[in-house]
Write an enzyme that holds these catalytic residues in place. Structure first.
Site, PDB file in Angstrom:
ATOM      1  NE  ARG A  66       4.714  97.736  60.313  1.00  0.00           N
ATOM      2  CZ  ARG A  66       4.858  97.578  58.943  1.00  0.00           C
ATOM      3  NH1 ARG A  66       3.912  98.163  58.068  1.00  0.00           N
ATOM      4  NH2 ARG A  66       5.961  97.135  58.385  1.00  0.00           N
ATOM      5  CD  GLN A  84       7.261  98.760  50.462  1.00  0.00           C
ATOM      6  OE1 GLN A  84       7.676  98.100  49.459  1.00  0.00           O
ATOM      7  NE2 GLN A  84       5.887  98.083  50.917  1.00  0.00           N
ATOM      8  NE  ARG A  89       8.025 104.181  54.538  1.00  0.00           N
ATOM      9  CZ  ARG A  89       8.020 102.962  54.972  1.00  0.00           C
ATOM     10  NH1 ARG A  89       6.841 102.508  55.605  1.00  0.00           N
ATOM     11  NH2 ARG A  89       8.723 101.866  54.463  1.00  0.00           N
ATOM     12  CG  HIS A 167       0.650 103.174  54.519  1.00  0.00           C
ATOM     13  ND1 HIS A 167      -0.495 102.486  55.373  1.00  0.00           N
ATOM     14  CD2 HIS A 167       1.266 102.463  53.915  1.00  0.00           C
ATOM     15  CE1 HIS A 167      -0.065 101.207  55.128  1.00  0.00           C
ATOM     16  NE2 HIS A 167       0.852 101.179  54.157  1.00  0.00           N
ATOM     17  CG  ASP A 212      -1.538  95.144  49.214  1.00  0.00           C
ATOM     18  OD1 ASP A 212      -1.765  96.413  49.038  1.00  0.00           O
ATOM     19  OD2 ASP A 212      -0.292  95.048  49.366  1.00  0.00           O
ATOM     20  CD  GLU A 271      -2.577 102.572  52.387  1.00  0.00           C
ATOM     21  OE1 GLU A 271      -1.651 102.935  51.891  1.00  0.00           O
ATOM     22  OE2 GLU A 271      -2.400 101.503  52.873  1.00  0.00           O
TER      23      GLU A 271
END
EC number: 5.1.3.15
Length: 313
Positions: A66, A84, A89, A167, A212, A271
């Site tokens: 995170r 997701q 990653r 991200h 968002d 991002e």
């Protein structure tokens, strides 16, 4: 402390996970974990951290880390059938000892090349063959550069498509004192309103609640201005037409187990991405997407920051 020469060192990070530490002569540094091909630290020449990583981040595969710069591939968010943000990653990458040549800047001596290829199990999730090469580099001035090259190596003649994002979690002093310049008047998809399309109003983006948004057809340069720190992050990008701006705010922050309740006050994700129009690659074709991050002192002009100087400079 500034060293005598640039260095690239493979060592152990949290929970014994392998990481590569890049150090530049003037003292800037970056760290990238092989798990996720994930940049988790970028420090300036004064040793100040510039990326946000949650104090509750879980460095336990397959859970993604995170913060820092997670790579979203081959799917951004839930825009598709995969988990997701896709799987890049969550995978262990390898150091690429013999990468194909990149048109390189001869001044850049501090970098590492990583590679990700699918395993047999991966084919069950996403039935395509690819090579994903990632170069993480530090410039002598302390800028951080990430270059991704993704090649379709399918032998069955089939093309594939993907969406993508770096991200990036920027570390900020106080989200209510931050503004983003360079996205004014652009169209965006609002993820909080079922991706409905709107046009950005106002002369800068500021933050007082959850955000968002996916901004479309964005410029190659975006500025993130931290008033309290008197610091401006400049994000330059190539091959990535979209830009996501995200802060979960308090309610969502509390709902994430690997994110501190007040962490939202000290981070902002901006991002560089390719989302609205997926990238399509035929066998043998390669796509390249790169970002360059720099952190500069904010310039003041009649009591106000002058972002135009940053955006034009």
């Amino acid at each position: 402390m500034a060293g005598e020469k640039p260095s690239v060192e493979l060592c152990k990070g949290i929970n014994g996970l392998d990481k590569v530490v890049l150090r530049e002569v003037r003292g800037s540094s970056a760290e990238v974990y092989l798990f996720g091909g994930h940049v988790t630290s970028w420090k300036n020449e004064h040793g100040e951290e510039l990326l946000f990583v949650s104090s509750k981040a879980i460095f336990k595969p397959p859970k993604a880390i995170r913060g820092g710069i997670p790579i979203c591939f081959p799917q951004f968010s839930s825009h598709g059938n995969l988990e997701q943000h896709g799987f890049a990653r969550n995978k262990f990458w390898s150091i690429d000892t013999n990468p194909p040549q990149l048109p390189s800047n001869s001044l850049i001596k501090t970098f590492v090349d990583l590679i990700l290829k699918p395993t047999d199990d991966d084919f069950k999730i996403w039935p395509h063959s690819y090579e994903f090469r990632l170069r993480v580099a530090l410039t002598p001035g302390g800028d951080l550069m990430l270059t991704s090259r993704i090649r379709n190596t399918n032998s069955d003649g089939k093309p594939f498509s993907f969406t993508f994002a770096y991200h990036t979690y920027f570390l900020v002093s106080d989200i209510s004192e931050v503004r983003v310049e360079g996205l004014e008047t652009l169209d965006y998809l609002d993820n909080l309103k079922e991706r409905e399309r709107f046009t950005e109003q106002g002369d800068a983006i500021t933050f007082e609640s959850e955000v968002d948004k996916i901004y479309l057809s964005t410029p190659t340069k975006i500025a993130i201005i931290d008033h309290e720190k008197k610091r401006t992050f400049v994000l330059r990008k190539d091959g990535l037409p979209d830009a996501v701006v995200w802060n979960p705010w308090d309610r969502k922050a509390k709902a994430m187990p690997d994110f501190g309740d007040d962490d939202y006050k000290h981070m902002l994700s901006v991002e560089a991405a390719a989302i609205e129009k997926p990238i399509i690659l035929k066998p043998g074709e390669e796509w390249k997407g790169r970002i360059e991050l720099s952190a500069v002192p904010s310039s003041y002009c009649s009591g106000q920051l002058d972002p135009q100087k940053v955006l034009q400079g």
